[in-house]
Write a protein that holds these residues in place. Structure first.
Motif, PDB file in Angstrom:
ATOM      1  N   PHE A 113       1.562   9.001  -7.936  1.00 16.29           N
ATOM      2  CA  PHE A 113       1.467  10.453  -7.737  1.00 16.29           C
ATOM      3  C   PHE A 113       1.106  11.280  -8.922  1.00 16.29           C
ATOM      4  O   PHE A 113       0.410  12.151  -8.976  1.00 16.29           O
ATOM      5  N   GLU A 114       1.867  10.918 -10.177  1.00 18.55           N
ATOM      6  CA  GLU A 114       1.580  11.479 -11.482  1.00 18.55           C
ATOM      7  C   GLU A 114       0.371  11.181 -12.100  1.00 18.55           C
ATOM      8  O   GLU A 114      -0.355  12.079 -12.604  1.00 18.55           O
ATOM      9  N   ALA A 115      -0.279  10.115 -11.666  1.00 17.63           N
ATOM     10  CA  ALA A 115      -1.616   9.828 -12.031  1.00 17.63           C
ATOM     11  C   ALA A 115      -2.715  10.588 -11.316  1.00 17.63           C
ATOM     12  O   ALA A 115      -3.509  10.998 -12.046  1.00 17.63           O
ATOM     13  N   VAL A 116      -2.417  10.713  -9.962  1.00 15.73           N
ATOM     14  CA  VAL A 116      -3.329  11.181  -9.199  1.00 15.73           C
ATOM     15  C   VAL A 116      -3.418  12.823  -9.593  1.00 15.73           C
ATOM     16  O   VAL A 116      -4.392  13.551  -9.478  1.00 15.73           O
ATOM     17  N   SER A 117      -2.103  13.247  -9.902  1.00 15.73           N
ATOM     18  CA  SER A 117      -1.997  14.910 -10.140  1.00 15.73           C
ATOM     19  C   SER A 117      -2.953  14.918 -11.675  1.00 15.73           C
ATOM     20  O   SER A 117      -3.575  15.932 -11.673  1.00 15.73           O
ATOM     21  N   ALA A 155       0.992  -1.241  -0.133  1.00 14.13           N
ATOM     22  CA  ALA A 155       0.052  -0.029  -0.079  1.00 14.13           C
ATOM     23  C   ALA A 155       0.809   1.258   0.183  1.00 14.13           C
ATOM     24  O   ALA A 155       0.839   1.983   0.810  1.00 14.13           O
ATOM     25  N   VAL A 156       1.816   1.325  -0.947  1.00 17.59           N
ATOM     26  CA  VAL A 156       2.491   2.293  -1.161  1.00 17.59           C
ATOM     27  C   VAL A 156       2.455   3.230  -2.348  1.00 17.59           C
ATOM     28  O   VAL A 156       2.093   2.668  -3.313  1.00 17.59           O
ATOM     29  N   PHE A 157       2.434   4.531  -2.267  1.00 11.15           N
ATOM     30  CA  PHE A 157       2.103   5.191  -3.566  1.00 11.15           C
ATOM     31  C   PHE A 157       3.489   6.165  -3.533  1.00 11.15           C
ATOM     32  O   PHE A 157       4.133   6.704  -3.056  1.00 11.15           O
ATOM     33  N   SER A 158       4.218   6.097  -4.755  1.00  9.60           N
ATOM     34  CA  SER A 158       5.415   6.745  -5.066  1.00  9.60           C
ATOM     35  C   SER A 158       5.067   7.620  -6.378  1.00  9.60           C
ATOM     36  O   SER A 158       4.135   7.937  -6.887  1.00  9.60           O
TER      37      SER A 158
END
Length: 319
Positions: free
Chosen positions: A202-206, A195-198
């Motif tokens: 974060f590029e997808a979320v942005s 369950a890690v976001f790197s």
């Protein structure tokens, strides 16, 4: 549909667990209870209310609970979450009133009123649940399930080498809870693996360019900076509370769950808050804790993307 009370020390990742639970059709959040932990207590309370506001869930009452652990002193984790608990710059002031009553009393009253129907999602230290149990010794029989984010199953801790933050803050409460309740445990180690976001995530979320995506980026900013390797590395963050909420709501995410005897070291010193997980059955303790050992990380990522992009975490689960 699961009826849930969320017990939280509301900082960055707690907010995402609350949003996921409030916006999922598989869960009904009946109340939030706030416990001492991540950041100063009043900030936690405001953060909980602000998150409910974001979710459009202001009908969910917020009860203030324990403002300190049962017996021990502790330190906040503002170095991870920012002084406000939400990345460092938000400091919400909602003007929303807290519900009347004390969090642990409310847990007891609601479980008595609906025996076997309410699940507790505990994503902070376990002080409120220990206090509720002291008030109602039959509470383990009155709850449906108890989900706990905490501990470190045969791996390094995140606040000391021996301990994970939630259980380190109030090991006395944790020991009482694990002794008395049939807990489902989501520990730091499985979160760190599954369950890690790197940078990629974060590029997808942005790119979503939504209110919840922007909020997610903001509340994780301090944690990413803390986990950065240097000026060219924006850092990563684990999402332990979010994945615990997701595992509760979506059984499909649970790849492997084993049952062990778990005890928490409540002594002060080097091993304060250590989680003793008897995977080999060498102690005489009864195996009564269900330990999530593997998570479908791709499905969890999909749930989070759906939450942040469309406010619909359920759509991240394949039919």
């Amino acid at each position: 549909m699961r009826r849930v009370i969320i017990d939280t020390d509301t900082a960055g990742d707690d907010t995402q667990a609350i949003l996921l639970s409030c916006l999922s059709d598989r869960v009904t959040v009946e109340a939030l209870t706030v416990v001492a932990g991540n950041v100063p207590f009043e900030r936690e309370v405001e953060n909980a209310k602000y998150t409910l506001e974001l979710a459009g869930s202001l009908d969910v009452p917020v009860y203030e609970g324990a403002r300190q652990p049962l017996l021990k002193e502790f330190e906040h984790a503002t170095y991870i979450h920012g002084e406000d608990g939400l990345g460092g710059d938000l400091f919400p002031d909602t003007g929303i009133e807290s519900a009347a009553g004390f969090g642990p009393d409310e847990i007891v009253d609601r479980c008595r009123a609906a025996p076997g129907e309410i699940t507790l999602l505990c994503i902070g230290p376990l002080t409120n649940l220990a206090l509720a149990y002291a008030r109602e010794p039959d509470l383990p029989e009155l709850v449906d399930e108890v989900w706990v984010m905490g501990g470190n199953v045969n791996c390094e801790g995140n606040v000391t080498p021996a301990a994970e933050f939630n259980l380190w803050v109030d090991p006395d409460a944790a020991r009482r809870v694990f002794d008395a309740f049939e807990v489902t445990l989501v520990d730091w180690g499985v979160c760190l693996r599954d369950a890690v976001f790197s940078t990629t995530e974060f590029e997808a979320v942005s790119a979503f360019n939504t209110e919840l995506a922007s909020f997610f980026e903001s509340v994780t900013e301090q944690a990413r900076a803390f986990n950065s390797e240097g000026p060219d590395d924006p850092g990563w963050t684990a999402l332990p509370d979010s994945v615990t909420a997701a595992l509760l709501a979506y059984p499909e995410l649970r790849e492997e769950v084993s049952t062990y005897h778990v005890a928490v070291d409540d002594r002060e010193g080097l091993t304060r808050g250590y989680t003793s997980v008897d995977v080999n059955g060498v102690t005489d303790g009864e195996p009564n804790t269900h330990v999530v050992e593997s998570v479908d990380s791709e499905a969890f990522q999909s749930v989070m993307y759906s939450l942040l992009q469309s406010r619909d975490p359920d759509s991240g689960i394949a039919e």
